[in-house]
Design an enzyme around this catalytic site. Structure first.
Site, PDB file in Angstrom:
ATOM      1  CB  CYS A  22      39.915 -27.152 -30.549  1.00 46.61           C
ATOM      2  SG  CYS A  22      40.554 -28.312 -29.329  1.00 46.61           S
ATOM      3  CG  HIS A  70      32.327 -20.775 -13.979  1.00 47.25           C
ATOM      4  ND1 HIS A  70      33.291 -21.115 -13.054  1.00 47.25           N
ATOM      5  CD2 HIS A  70      31.519 -21.858 -14.106  1.00 47.25           C
ATOM      6  CE1 HIS A  70      33.062 -22.350 -12.635  1.00 47.25           C
ATOM      7  NE2 HIS A  70      32.006 -22.835 -13.265  1.00 47.25           N
ATOM      8  CD  GLU A 129      43.528 -25.870 -24.266  1.00 41.59           C
ATOM      9  OE1 GLU A 129      43.429 -24.711 -24.675  1.00 41.59           O
ATOM     10  OE2 GLU A 129      43.733 -26.839 -25.009  1.00 41.59           O
TER      11      GLU A 129
END
Length: 142
Positions: A22, A70, A129
Site C-alpha cells: 500500500c 475518481h 476498501e
C-alpha cells in the site's frame, strides 16, 4: 429507528512509508454504508420514514461522492504525496487533500464529520476498501 444506504465510489491513494504494497499508488472501489438514526416522521408525505432515501442520497452525493469519486486522495502533510498531487493537478486531474494519512480508518472519521456538518443524523459509517476489509466509525465510540 435506523436506516442504512450503501454507496460506491472509486479513488486512488497511497500510504507513503507503509511497510507493504500500500506504499504504492493504487486504487479501490470503495463501498460506503451510511446509517442514520432518528424517530419516524409523524406526518406528511414522508410519514413513517426516518428520512427519505432520496434525500439521504443527495446529501451523501454532495458531501462525499462528489469530492472523493475518481480523485487521488492524499495526505496534505506528506511532501511526497504533495508532489504527486501537484503533478496530477498540473494535468488537470482530480485530487482531494486531507490533513491525515489516507487510511480507511481516518477516511471513515472524515466522512462521518462531513455528514454531521451537512446536518445528517449519521450514527455509523462503514467504509469497505476491499470486499473483505473495512473500517467502521460510530461517532463517540472510537
Amino acid at each position: 429507528m435506523k436506516i442504512t444506504k450503501i454507496f460506491t465510489f472509486d479513488s486512488s491513494h497511497m500510504l507513503d512509508g507503509h511497510d507493504g504494497k500500500c506504499q504504492n499508488l493504487h486504487g479501490h472501489t470503495y463501498t460506503l454504508e451510511i446509517t442514520v438514526s432518528d424517530g419516524l416522521i409523524p406526518n406528511g408525505a414522508k410519514s413513517g420514514m426516518v428520512m427519505d432515501f432520496t434525500d439521504l442520497k443527495a446529501i451523501v452525493k454532495q458531501a462525499i461522492i462528489e469530492p472523493f469519486d475518481h480523485a487521488f486522495i492524499y495526505d496534505g502533510s506528506n511532501p511526497r504525496e504533495q508532489q504527486i498531487a501537484a503533478l496530477l493537478e498540473g494535468w488537470n486531474m482530480k485530487t482531494l487533500r486531507l490533513p491525515f494519512r489516507t487510511t480507511a480508518e481516518h477516511m471513515s472519521i472524515e466522512m462521518y464529520g462531513r455528514l454531521k456538518k451537512a446536518g445528517l443524523n449519521v450514527c455509523r459509517i462503514k467504509l469497505w476498501e476491499t470486499p473483505t476489509s473495512c473500517a467502521e466509525y460510530e461517532g463517540d465510540h472510537p
